[in-house]
Design a protein around this motif. Sequence first.
Motif, PDB file in Angstrom:
ATOM      1  N   SER A 130     -20.585   9.181 -17.895  1.00  0.00           N
ATOM      2  CA  SER A 130     -20.665   7.713 -17.964  1.00  0.00           C
ATOM      3  C   SER A 130     -19.393   7.035 -17.454  1.00  0.00           C
ATOM      4  CB  SER A 130     -20.997   7.273 -19.383  1.00  0.00           C
ATOM      5  OG  SER A 130     -20.060   7.806 -20.281  1.00  0.00           O
ATOM      6  N   THR A 131     -18.214   7.658 -17.686  1.00  0.00           N
ATOM      7  CA  THR A 131     -16.973   7.043 -17.202  1.00  0.00           C
ATOM      8  C   THR A 131     -16.990   6.944 -15.676  1.00  0.00           C
ATOM      9  OG1 THR A 131     -15.824   8.091 -19.042  1.00  0.00           O
ATOM     10  CG2 THR A 131     -14.440   7.251 -17.278  1.00  0.00           C
ATOM     11  N   ILE A 132     -17.335   8.047 -15.030  1.00  0.00           N
ATOM     12  CA  ILE A 132     -17.352   8.063 -13.564  1.00  0.00           C
ATOM     13  C   ILE A 132     -18.461   7.151 -13.030  1.00  0.00           C
ATOM     14  CG2 ILE A 132     -17.677   9.503 -11.499  1.00  0.00           C
ATOM     15  CD1 ILE A 132     -16.372  11.809 -13.009  1.00  0.00           C
ATOM     16  N   GLU A 162     -19.711   4.476 -14.372  1.00  0.00           N
ATOM     17  CA  GLU A 162     -19.326   3.065 -14.508  1.00  0.00           C
ATOM     18  C   GLU A 162     -18.355   2.662 -13.401  1.00  0.00           C
ATOM     19  OE1 GLU A 162     -20.692   0.662 -16.346  1.00  0.00           O
ATOM     20  OE2 GLU A 162     -22.043   2.283 -16.897  1.00  0.00           O
ATOM     21  N   GLN A 163     -17.430   3.557 -13.078  1.00  0.00           N
ATOM     22  CA  GLN A 163     -16.475   3.240 -12.015  1.00  0.00           C
ATOM     23  C   GLN A 163     -17.169   3.200 -10.653  1.00  0.00           C
ATOM     24  OE1 GLN A 163     -13.066   5.837 -12.333  1.00  0.00           O
ATOM     25  NE2 GLN A 163     -12.295   4.766 -14.139  1.00  0.00           N
ATOM     26  N   HIS A 164     -18.095   4.109 -10.431  1.00  0.00           N
ATOM     27  CA  HIS A 164     -18.841   4.089  -9.168  1.00  0.00           C
ATOM     28  C   HIS A 164     -19.649   2.786  -9.042  1.00  0.00           C
ATOM     29  CE1 HIS A 164     -18.739   8.735  -8.483  1.00  0.00           C
ATOM     30  NE2 HIS A 164     -17.696   8.126  -7.967  1.00  0.00           N
ATOM     31  N   LYS A 165     -20.237   2.345 -10.167  1.00  0.00           N
ATOM     32  CA  LYS A 165     -20.988   1.080 -10.146  1.00  0.00           C
ATOM     33  C   LYS A 165     -20.063  -0.075  -9.774  1.00  0.00           C
ATOM     34  CE  LYS A 165     -24.380   2.241 -13.638  1.00  0.00           C
ATOM     35  NZ  LYS A 165     -24.771   2.099 -15.036  1.00  0.00           N
ATOM     36  N   GLU A 166     -18.875  -0.043 -10.367  1.00  0.00           N
ATOM     37  CA  GLU A 166     -17.902  -1.106 -10.081  1.00  0.00           C
ATOM     38  C   GLU A 166     -17.493  -1.076  -8.608  1.00  0.00           C
ATOM     39  OE1 GLU A 166     -16.992  -3.720 -11.499  1.00  0.00           O
ATOM     40  OE2 GLU A 166     -15.071  -4.256 -10.569  1.00  0.00           O
ATOM     41  N   LEU A 167     -17.343   0.117  -8.045  1.00  0.00           N
ATOM     42  CA  LEU A 167     -17.005   0.231  -6.621  1.00  0.00           C
ATOM     43  C   LEU A 167     -18.102  -0.374  -5.745  1.00  0.00           C
ATOM     44  CD1 LEU A 167     -15.551   3.829  -6.103  1.00  0.00           C
ATOM     45  CD2 LEU A 167     -14.359   1.656  -5.785  1.00  0.00           C
ATOM     46  N   VAL A 168     -19.347  -0.092  -6.098  1.00  0.00           N
ATOM     47  CA  VAL A 168     -20.481  -0.643  -5.342  1.00  0.00           C
ATOM     48  C   VAL A 168     -20.491  -2.173  -5.474  1.00  0.00           C
ATOM     49  CG1 VAL A 168     -23.017  -0.770  -5.261  1.00  0.00           C
ATOM     50  CG2 VAL A 168     -21.892   1.449  -5.440  1.00  0.00           C
ATOM     51  N   ARG A 169     -20.278  -2.658  -6.710  1.00  0.00           N
ATOM     52  CA  ARG A 169     -20.264  -4.105  -6.940  1.00  0.00           C
ATOM     53  C   ARG A 169     -19.149  -4.783  -6.128  1.00  0.00           C
ATOM     54  NH1 ARG A 169     -17.971  -8.049  -8.901  1.00  0.00           N
ATOM     55  NH2 ARG A 169     -16.130  -6.882  -9.518  1.00  0.00           N
ATOM     56  N   MET A 170     -17.950  -4.186  -6.203  1.00  0.00           N
ATOM     57  CA  MET A 170     -16.806  -4.760  -5.478  1.00  0.00           C
ATOM     58  C   MET A 170     -17.054  -4.778  -3.976  1.00  0.00           C
ATOM     59  SD  MET A 170     -13.467  -3.046  -7.309  1.00  0.00           S
ATOM     60  CE  MET A 170     -12.292  -3.648  -6.117  1.00  0.00           C
ATOM     61  N   THR A 171     -17.623  -3.695  -3.456  1.00  0.00           N
ATOM     62  CA  THR A 171     -17.833  -3.619  -2.009  1.00  0.00           C
ATOM     63  C   THR A 171     -18.863  -4.652  -1.558  1.00  0.00           C
ATOM     64  OG1 THR A 171     -17.527  -1.253  -2.314  1.00  0.00           O
ATOM     65  CG2 THR A 171     -18.014  -1.987  -0.104  1.00  0.00           C
ATOM     66  N   ASN A 172     -19.903  -4.840  -2.350  1.00  0.00           N
ATOM     67  CA  ASN A 172     -20.904  -5.869  -2.020  1.00  0.00           C
ATOM     68  C   ASN A 172     -20.274  -7.266  -2.004  1.00  0.00           C
ATOM     69  OD1 ASN A 172     -23.420  -4.572  -1.519  1.00  0.00           O
ATOM     70  ND2 ASN A 172     -23.568  -4.081  -3.689  1.00  0.00           N
ATOM     71  N   GLU A 173     -19.451  -7.529  -3.016  1.00  0.00           N
ATOM     72  CA  GLU A 173     -18.798  -8.834  -3.112  1.00  0.00           C
ATOM     73  C   GLU A 173     -17.859  -9.035  -1.913  1.00  0.00           C
ATOM     74  OE1 GLU A 173     -17.186 -10.274  -7.125  1.00  0.00           O
ATOM     75  OE2 GLU A 173     -15.374  -9.841  -5.989  1.00  0.00           O
ATOM     76  N   HIS A 209      -9.679   5.030  -9.751  1.00  0.00           N
ATOM     77  CA  HIS A 209     -10.918   5.800  -9.881  1.00  0.00           C
ATOM     78  C   HIS A 209     -10.706   7.261  -9.485  1.00  0.00           C
ATOM     79  CE1 HIS A 209     -14.822   7.430  -9.397  1.00  0.00           C
ATOM     80  NE2 HIS A 209     -14.684   7.525  -8.095  1.00  0.00           N
ATOM     81  N   PHE A 210     -10.008   7.497  -8.380  1.00  0.00           N
ATOM     82  CA  PHE A 210      -9.754   8.874  -7.938  1.00  0.00           C
ATOM     83  C   PHE A 210      -8.967   9.637  -9.012  1.00  0.00           C
ATOM     84  CE2 PHE A 210      -9.976   7.974  -3.047  1.00  0.00           C
ATOM     85  CZ  PHE A 210     -11.355   7.903  -3.130  1.00  0.00           C
ATOM     86  N   SER A 211      -7.989   8.977  -9.623  1.00  0.00           N
ATOM     87  CA  SER A 211      -7.197   9.649 -10.667  1.00  0.00           C
ATOM     88  C   SER A 211      -8.092  10.038 -11.839  1.00  0.00           C
ATOM     89  CB  SER A 211      -6.093   8.753 -11.224  1.00  0.00           C
ATOM     90  OG  SER A 211      -5.306   8.267 -10.196  1.00  0.00           O
ATOM     91  N   ALA A 246      -8.730  -3.723  -3.961  1.00  0.00           N
ATOM     92  CA  ALA A 246      -9.778  -2.707  -3.811  1.00  0.00           C
ATOM     93  C   ALA A 246      -9.152  -1.320  -3.723  1.00  0.00           C
ATOM     94  CB  ALA A 246     -10.618  -3.004  -2.570  1.00  0.00           C
ATOM     95  N   VAL A 247      -8.090  -1.188  -2.946  1.00  0.00           N
ATOM     96  CA  VAL A 247      -7.417   0.111  -2.800  1.00  0.00           C
ATOM     97  C   VAL A 247      -6.834   0.556  -4.144  1.00  0.00           C
ATOM     98  CG1 VAL A 247      -5.455   1.311  -1.726  1.00  0.00           C
ATOM     99  CG2 VAL A 247      -6.970  -0.100  -0.321  1.00  0.00           C
ATOM    100  N   ARG A 248      -6.295  -0.410  -4.889  1.00  0.00           N
ATOM    101  CA  ARG A 248      -5.737  -0.079  -6.210  1.00  0.00           C
ATOM    102  C   ARG A 248      -6.843   0.472  -7.123  1.00  0.00           C
ATOM    103  NH1 ARG A 248      -3.218  -5.124  -7.985  1.00  0.00           N
ATOM    104  NH2 ARG A 248      -3.237  -5.327  -5.844  1.00  0.00           N
ATOM    105  N   TYR A 249      -8.002  -0.175  -7.076  1.00  0.00           N
ATOM    106  CA  TYR A 249      -9.110   0.282  -7.928  1.00  0.00           C
ATOM    107  C   TYR A 249      -9.577   1.677  -7.506  1.00  0.00           C
ATOM    108  CZ  TYR A 249     -13.133   0.473 -10.884  1.00  0.00           C
ATOM    109  OH  TYR A 249     -14.020   0.881 -11.842  1.00  0.00           O
ATOM    110  N   VAL A 250      -9.654   1.898  -6.204  1.00  0.00           N
ATOM    111  CA  VAL A 250     -10.083   3.207  -5.688  1.00  0.00           C
ATOM    112  C   VAL A 250      -9.114   4.295  -6.149  1.00  0.00           C
ATOM    113  CG1 VAL A 250     -10.274   4.572  -3.569  1.00  0.00           C
ATOM    114  CG2 VAL A 250     -11.414   2.367  -3.718  1.00  0.00           C
ATOM    115  N   ARG A 251      -7.825   4.005  -6.083  1.00  0.00           N
ATOM    116  CA  ARG A 251      -6.813   4.989  -6.531  1.00  0.00           C
ATOM    117  C   ARG A 251      -6.988   5.320  -8.009  1.00  0.00           C
ATOM    118  NH1 ARG A 251      -2.013   5.932  -3.669  1.00  0.00           N
ATOM    119  NH2 ARG A 251      -1.686   4.656  -1.822  1.00  0.00           N
TER     120      ARG A 251
END
Length: 138
Positions: free
Chosen positions: A17-19, A21-32, A62-64, A55-60
Amino acid sequence: MADELVAWSDDFSVGNSTIDEQHKELVRMTNEFYAGCQMGGVMAKVYFLKTIQGAVRYVRTHFSTEEEIMQKANYPGFDAHKQQHENFVAEVTQQVQLFEHDDNPDPAEFVKYLMNWVLQHIANVDKQYMPFIAQLEQ
Ligand SMILES: [Fe+2]
């Protein structure tokens, strides 16, 4: 939404669920982000450069998170996976630098590239750790 590139689907779930949720947020951010780039011209360039840093900060982040979970699960593909994350961050950083000096940039195209990378990474690379992280507590 007309300007939405892609909608989240449970097919993208990696069973954590943690991953997810972050993937959902990435999709939401990219659409926006994509919708914001539709204004075109110099406005899109200004918007893009302002937004890409966050966006890059969020991706980093998420990767961590993902790397921590893979390590906890002793995932054997960890090194190769981490390398993919690093290559992506390096590529995006380089593209953003080129973009800053581009007189006629096309941010919407670049955001499409980001979205494609994220989706193919989830579908082909993230999915591979799925059986390994399944036994972890969430
Ligand atoms: Fe990943």
